[in-house]
Design a protein around this motif. Structure first.
Motif, PDB file in Angstrom:
ATOM      1  N   ASP A 156       0.830  -1.207   0.000  1.00  0.00           N
ATOM      2  CA  ASP A 156       0.000   0.000   0.000  1.00  0.00           C
ATOM      3  C   ASP A 156       0.864   1.257   0.000  1.00  0.00           C
ATOM      4  O   ASP A 156       0.605   2.199  -0.752  1.00  0.00           O
ATOM      5  CB  ASP A 156      -0.935  -0.014   1.206  1.00  0.00           C
ATOM      6  CG  ASP A 156      -1.840   1.209   1.242  1.00  0.00           C
ATOM      7  OD1 ASP A 156      -2.626   1.391   0.287  1.00  0.00           O
ATOM      8  OD2 ASP A 156      -1.743   1.982   2.215  1.00  0.00           O
ATOM      9  N   LEU A 210       2.440   1.711  -3.513  1.00  0.00           N
ATOM     10  CA  LEU A 210       1.445   2.144  -4.501  1.00  0.00           C
ATOM     11  C   LEU A 210       1.011   3.585  -4.251  1.00  0.00           C
ATOM     12  O   LEU A 210       0.858   4.371  -5.193  1.00  0.00           O
ATOM     13  CB  LEU A 210       0.239   1.200  -4.491  1.00  0.00           C
ATOM     14  CG  LEU A 210       0.511  -0.212  -5.012  1.00  0.00           C
ATOM     15  CD1 LEU A 210      -0.720  -1.098  -4.818  1.00  0.00           C
ATOM     16  CD2 LEU A 210       0.942  -0.196  -6.470  1.00  0.00           C
ATOM     17  N   ARG A 211       0.837   3.942  -2.981  1.00  0.00           N
ATOM     18  CA  ARG A 211       0.467   5.335  -2.668  1.00  0.00           C
ATOM     19  C   ARG A 211       1.573   6.302  -3.061  1.00  0.00           C
ATOM     20  O   ARG A 211       1.300   7.399  -3.555  1.00  0.00           O
ATOM     21  CB  ARG A 211       0.127   5.487  -1.188  1.00  0.00           C
ATOM     22  CG  ARG A 211      -1.235   4.922  -0.837  1.00  0.00           C
ATOM     23  CD  ARG A 211      -1.716   5.288   0.559  1.00  0.00           C
ATOM     24  NE  ARG A 211      -0.739   4.970   1.584  1.00  0.00           N
ATOM     25  CZ  ARG A 211      -0.356   5.814   2.547  1.00  0.00           C
ATOM     26  NH1 ARG A 211      -0.867   7.008   2.631  1.00  0.00           N
ATOM     27  NH2 ARG A 211       0.518   5.447   3.443  1.00  0.00           N
ATOM     28  N   ASN A 223       1.339   6.668  -6.808  1.00  0.00           N
ATOM     29  CA  ASN A 223       0.121   7.418  -7.159  1.00  0.00           C
ATOM     30  C   ASN A 223       0.235   8.889  -6.800  1.00  0.00           C
ATOM     31  O   ASN A 223      -0.273   9.747  -7.518  1.00  0.00           O
ATOM     32  CB  ASN A 223      -1.101   6.806  -6.464  1.00  0.00           C
ATOM     33  CG  ASN A 223      -1.526   5.501  -7.102  1.00  0.00           C
ATOM     34  OD1 ASN A 223      -1.266   5.259  -8.268  1.00  0.00           O
ATOM     35  ND2 ASN A 223      -2.168   4.659  -6.325  1.00  0.00           N
ATOM     36  N   LYS A 224       0.888   9.192  -5.698  1.00  0.00           N
ATOM     37  CA  LYS A 224       1.041  10.588  -5.259  1.00  0.00           C
ATOM     38  C   LYS A 224       1.784  11.410  -6.307  1.00  0.00           C
ATOM     39  O   LYS A 224       1.524  12.595  -6.474  1.00  0.00           O
ATOM     40  CB  LYS A 224       1.779  10.632  -3.926  1.00  0.00           C
ATOM     41  CG  LYS A 224       1.984  12.007  -3.381  1.00  0.00           C
ATOM     42  CD  LYS A 224       1.375  12.111  -2.022  1.00  0.00           C
ATOM     43  CE  LYS A 224       1.670  13.459  -1.410  1.00  0.00           C
ATOM     44  NZ  LYS A 224       0.484  14.223  -1.166  1.00  0.00           N
ATOM     45  N   ASN A 274       1.600  10.820  -9.506  1.00  0.00           N
ATOM     46  CA  ASN A 274       0.817  10.754 -10.748  1.00  0.00           C
ATOM     47  C   ASN A 274       1.599  10.171 -11.926  1.00  0.00           C
ATOM     48  O   ASN A 274       1.542  10.682 -13.036  1.00  0.00           O
ATOM     49  CB  ASN A 274       0.268  12.141 -11.120  1.00  0.00           C
ATOM     50  CG  ASN A 274      -0.703  12.657 -10.099  1.00  0.00           C
ATOM     51  OD1 ASN A 274      -1.557  11.914  -9.626  1.00  0.00           O
ATOM     52  ND2 ASN A 274      -0.567  13.910  -9.739  1.00  0.00           N
ATOM     53  N   SER A 329       2.426   7.765 -14.957  1.00  0.00           N
ATOM     54  CA  SER A 329       1.551   7.162 -15.958  1.00  0.00           C
ATOM     55  C   SER A 329       1.858   5.678 -16.171  1.00  0.00           C
ATOM     56  O   SER A 329       1.168   5.012 -16.926  1.00  0.00           O
ATOM     57  CB  SER A 329       1.663   7.919 -17.284  1.00  0.00           C
ATOM     58  OG  SER A 329       3.005   7.929 -17.718  1.00  0.00           O
ATOM     59  N   THR A 385       1.834   1.810 -15.679  1.00  0.00           N
ATOM     60  CA  THR A 385       0.981   0.795 -15.073  1.00  0.00           C
ATOM     61  C   THR A 385       1.838   0.016 -14.093  1.00  0.00           C
ATOM     62  O   THR A 385       2.950  -0.385 -14.410  1.00  0.00           O
ATOM     63  CB  THR A 385       0.430  -0.161 -16.144  1.00  0.00           C
ATOM     64  OG1 THR A 385      -0.347   0.598 -17.069  1.00  0.00           O
ATOM     65  CG2 THR A 385      -0.415  -1.256 -15.526  1.00  0.00           C
TER      66      THR A 385
END
Length: 143
Positions: A21, A24-25, A28-29, A31, A33, A35
């Motif tokens: 987690d 992944l966070r 993601n934070k 942004n 692109s 995958t």
């Protein structure tokens, strides 16, 4: 990610739900692109070999934990580096292990980089940003 996509993927191999987690966070934070595909243990990571053989695009980098059930990170690394097509995929060990024997074993098996998991989320974001920038943007892939 489709075979025609120009944005390379990342394979994250992590069995600890909290570390998964957090990683992944962090991605993601920023942004990104890319995958992010997840394998939750060593056997799931090894199952990607069949997917790549079937035509799934190779990832730009594999982020690999060491201490996992069913197959350790070192076992995954050894099998990957023994494969004639997959051995060129860069592998970054991302682990909490500070053991000198793990570090030496990883480099003996051909790891590209060995990073201790940062403790704080802000440091984890910095590491994620550097990994994505170098391995997915700057680094030239031979495949």
């Amino acid at each position: 990610m489709s075979a025609t996509s120009t944005v390379p993927s990342i394979l994250l191999v992590e069995d600890n739900p909290m570390d998964l987690d957090l990683t992944l966070r962090a991605f993601n934070k920023k942004n990104f692109s890319n995958t992010i595909h997840v394998a939750r243990d060593g056997e799931e990571a090894l199952a990607w070999f069949a997917r790549w053989e079937a035509g799934e695009p190779l990832p730009a980098v594999i982020l690999l934990d060491l201490n996992m059930p069913r197959a350790s990170g070192l076992e995954v690394l050894a099998q990957l580096k023994a494969h004639p097509r997959f051995r060129r995929i860069p592998v970054v060990i991302l682990t909490s292990s500070r053991e000198d024997k793990d570090l030496k074993s990883a480099y003996d098996l051909g790891v590209s980089s060995y990073i201790e998991k940062p403790v704080s989320f802000s440091k984890f974001i910095e590491v994620a940003e550097r990994i994505e920038l170098y391995w997915c943007v700057v680094n030239a892939r031979p495949y």
